[in-house]
Design an enzyme around this catalytic site. Structure first.
Site, short mmCIF file in Angstrom:
data_model
loop_
_atom_site.label_atom_id
_atom_site.label_comp_id
_atom_site.label_asym_id
_atom_site.label_seq_id
_atom_site.Cartn_x
_atom_site.Cartn_y
_atom_site.Cartn_z
N ASP A 93 -26.07 1.56 -17.71
CA ASP A 93 -26.01 0.56 -16.94
C ASP A 93 -27.19 0.38 -16.02
OD1 ASP A 93 -25.71 -2.29 -16.64
OD2 ASP A 93 -23.92 -2.17 -15.58
N GLU A 110 -32.34 -3.41 -21.88
CA GLU A 110 -33.17 -4.80 -22.31
C GLU A 110 -32.59 -5.86 -23.20
OE1 GLU A 110 -37.49 -6.25 -22.46
OE2 GLU A 110 -37.18 -4.01 -22.93
#
Length: 600
Positions: free
Chosen positions: A495, A504
């Site tokens: 994360d 993304e």
């Protein structure tokens, strides 16, 4: 032979004007949907059914569609639901005297890429044709309509005349140098095209497929595709039926099909437009032609298109025994026998031999579910992993496999195969929804344990490109419904905002989430998704990832700080000297396709 519509620019341009002018009113939602607080995802809703739908699945679908609203480009409409988004890039195409405003930003930055976007649109239409009854039951049909129209109207602009398709807006190299909100995007932005004289067979065909699938979806009130050899039809969205719009879409499909089959030489679009292919290089065009031919046959009710397309279908005895490729915007081979099986069941006049395509589909799925597919393994947590593909975005290949396994399972020739394919689909979707080592759904804003740092320039709220992880410390906006790249091969999810392989987001990542949600709603799955019953905090991995954004460090040598310092100096020099490289590589560069092809 070229169609009359394709060979005459006048009628096509008239249709382009209609399709892009909002001439036909969209249906109005029963009430405006806004994503609920993430805390709602932590509460069981199994006993609170509305129209037979578990509210968790209705929210899952609603959030996934809301994500597309957040990715919109151009002049936003008065009913824009995303309060922090602004109209942007309204002059796209101006450098080429073409209106290319509108559409969707591809991923975490601001390019608009036609080739992968066509796969996204086709996936959305395909899942709606197969499981579309879910949209009205969950009151999301208006949002499906607006999402498709926003994309199709832009794609109509991209097919700006009979001989031209614009395949990229923005420059992948320079676009990554901007990290900030939607009001200061540098411009003017270049655009890149392919033409009849300088063709891109794959992109022409992929766009023909998107238009054809969507034209069929809009064309008939009961338009649907079967998901089994018997039983009730689960597909179609009657409320969005619009014959006039369908006819406009179909003319684009015909024109693009003509370009795909009749322009010469046949070649991948990145040969014709190398800059456009930097982020999305295509490996071949044969699968696109076969895929488009099947969709054209469906939309036109004409078997000759299928026959033309099947010339490029894998042929020969046991041809599918060597197909190992993942399904994605570039490689559509695995989807071909599934779609062909649906069409064979749907319309016998197409003359498609169902047993042939069942054999091919089952060759693929049997090897996958038995662990005998080359280059494919499973993580300890059960996520299917394609060497090469999954390293760049692990969830997408697995979810696309779940999508076609879900579509095909009702056609399986034995009950054991049906069970195996159903298990394949459900296990990968459940992994996404929280049955994983991360202890949370890989969907932003869905649950308190959802990812907090999607790699999105718009949502992040910062403008320091050298320090995007902590500027700002907390993401400014919640990008509800966004599916990130996913965990690594050890099921670890870090994360981290700049770790693009994991965090993304992208248009094509969300398409199989929508397919999974509508499938479960249409099939009357009322049991809570895994995330609704999770306990404890998210299991965010500690330490440093090892992927393309965070390459493995050699033992010994310079410290991390020294390496970073040297890297910064090198980057500055590169920017000054070339002005063409980004501070980091964006997630979509498929370097591995340049090194080897996996499977067919």
């Amino acid at each position: 032979m070229r169609s009359t519509a394709a060979s005459s620019a006048g009628p096509l341009l008239a249709l382009l004007h209609l399709a892009s002018s909002g001439a036909w009113a969209q249906i109005t939602p029963q009430q405006v949907y806004q994503p609920p607080p993430a805390s709602r995802g932590a509460v069981s809703q199994q006993s609170n059914l509305t129209n037979g739908v578990n509210p968790q699945y209705a929210d899952l679908l609603g959030n996934a569609l809301w994500f597309y609203d957040a990715q919109r480009s151009g002049a936003l409409p008065a009913d824009n639901r995303v309060s922090w988004r602004n109209s942007s890039c309204e002059n796209d195409g101006s450098l080429n005297n073409t209106d290319l405003s509108g559409g969707f930003y591809d991923a975490g930055d601001y390019i608009k890429a036609t080739y992968p976007f066509c796969w996204t649109l086709t996936s959305l239409a395909w899942s709606a044709l197969s499981f579309g009854s879910a949209y009205e039951r969950s009151s999301q049909d208006a949002y499906l309509d607006s999402t498709l129209r926003w994309g199709l109207d832009w794609l109509s602009k991209a097919h700006s005349d009979a001989d031209t398709l614009w395949v990229l807006v923005g420059n992948p190299s320079t676009d990554d140098q901007y990290w900030g909100g939607d009001q200061d995007i540098p411009g003017p932005r270049p655009s890149y095209s392919i033409t009849r004289q300088n063709p891109g067979t794959d992109a022409f065909a992929s766009c023909a497929a998107a238009f054809a699938a969507s034209a069929y979806l809009y064309g008939e009130r009961g338009a649907s595709l079967p998901t089994s050899t018997g039983g009730a039809q689960l597909g179609g969205v009657a409320s969005i039926h619009n014959r006039t719009y369908s006819e406009a879409l179909l003319r684009h499909a015909e024109g693009l099909w003509d370009l795909a089959v009749n322009s010469s030489p046949k070649q991948v679009y990145n040969t014709a437009a190398p800059t456009a292919g930097q982020s999305y290089p295509s490996s071949d065009y044969e699968d696109d032609l076969a895929f488009a031919g099947l969709w054209m046959a469906l939309a036109k009710a004409d078997a000759s298109y299928a026959n033309q397309g099947l010339v490029f279908y894998p042929n020969g005895t046991n041809a599918f025994a060597s197909v190992n490729s993942a399904l994605n915007w570039d490689r559509k081979v695995a989807a071909l026998p599934v779609l062909a099986t649906q069409l064979a069941q749907h319309n016998a006049s197409f003359g498609l031999q169902m047993s042939r395509f069942q054999n091919d589909a089952e060759s693929y799925f049997d090897r996958l579910t038995s662990g005998k597919m080359q280059y494919v393994s499973q993580t300890k947590g059960g996520l299917y992993w394609w060497a090469g593909d999954s390293d760049a975005a692990s969830l997408n290949p697995a979810l696309n496999a779940a999508f076609i396994a879900d579509l095909y399972s009702g056609f399986a020739t034995t009950s054991a195969k049906n069970s195996a394919y159903r298990s394949l689909a459900d296990s990968q979707v459940d992994y996404l929804l929280g049955d994983n080592n991360y202890n949370g759904p890989f969907i932003v804003g869905q649950h308190p344990n959802s990812p907090q740092n999607p790699h999105s320039a718009m949502a992040a709220g910062g403008n320091d490109i050298t320090n995007i992880n902590t500027s700002p410390p907390q993401e400014l906006h919640v990008l509800y419904g966004a599916v990130p790249g996913g965990p690594d091969k050890q099921d670890r999810f870090f994360d981290i905002r700049d770790d693009w392989p994991q965090t993304e987001i992208a248009l094509d990542y969300n398409a199989p989430l929508i397919a999974a949600a509508v499938s479960r709603i249409a099939r009357n799955v009322t049991k809570d998704p895994p995330f609704a019953t999770l306990t404890g905090a998210a299991n965010v991995a500690s330490g440093r990832p090892t992927d393309a954004a965070y390459p493995a460090r050699k033992k010994g040598g310079l410290s991390q700080g020294a390496q970073i310092a040297i890297a910064v100096v090198v980057i500055v020099v590169v920017f000054a000297a070339a002005g063409a490289l980004s501070w980091w590589q964006r997630d979509r560069i498929r370097w591995y396709y340049r090194q080897k092809k996996i499977g067919l």
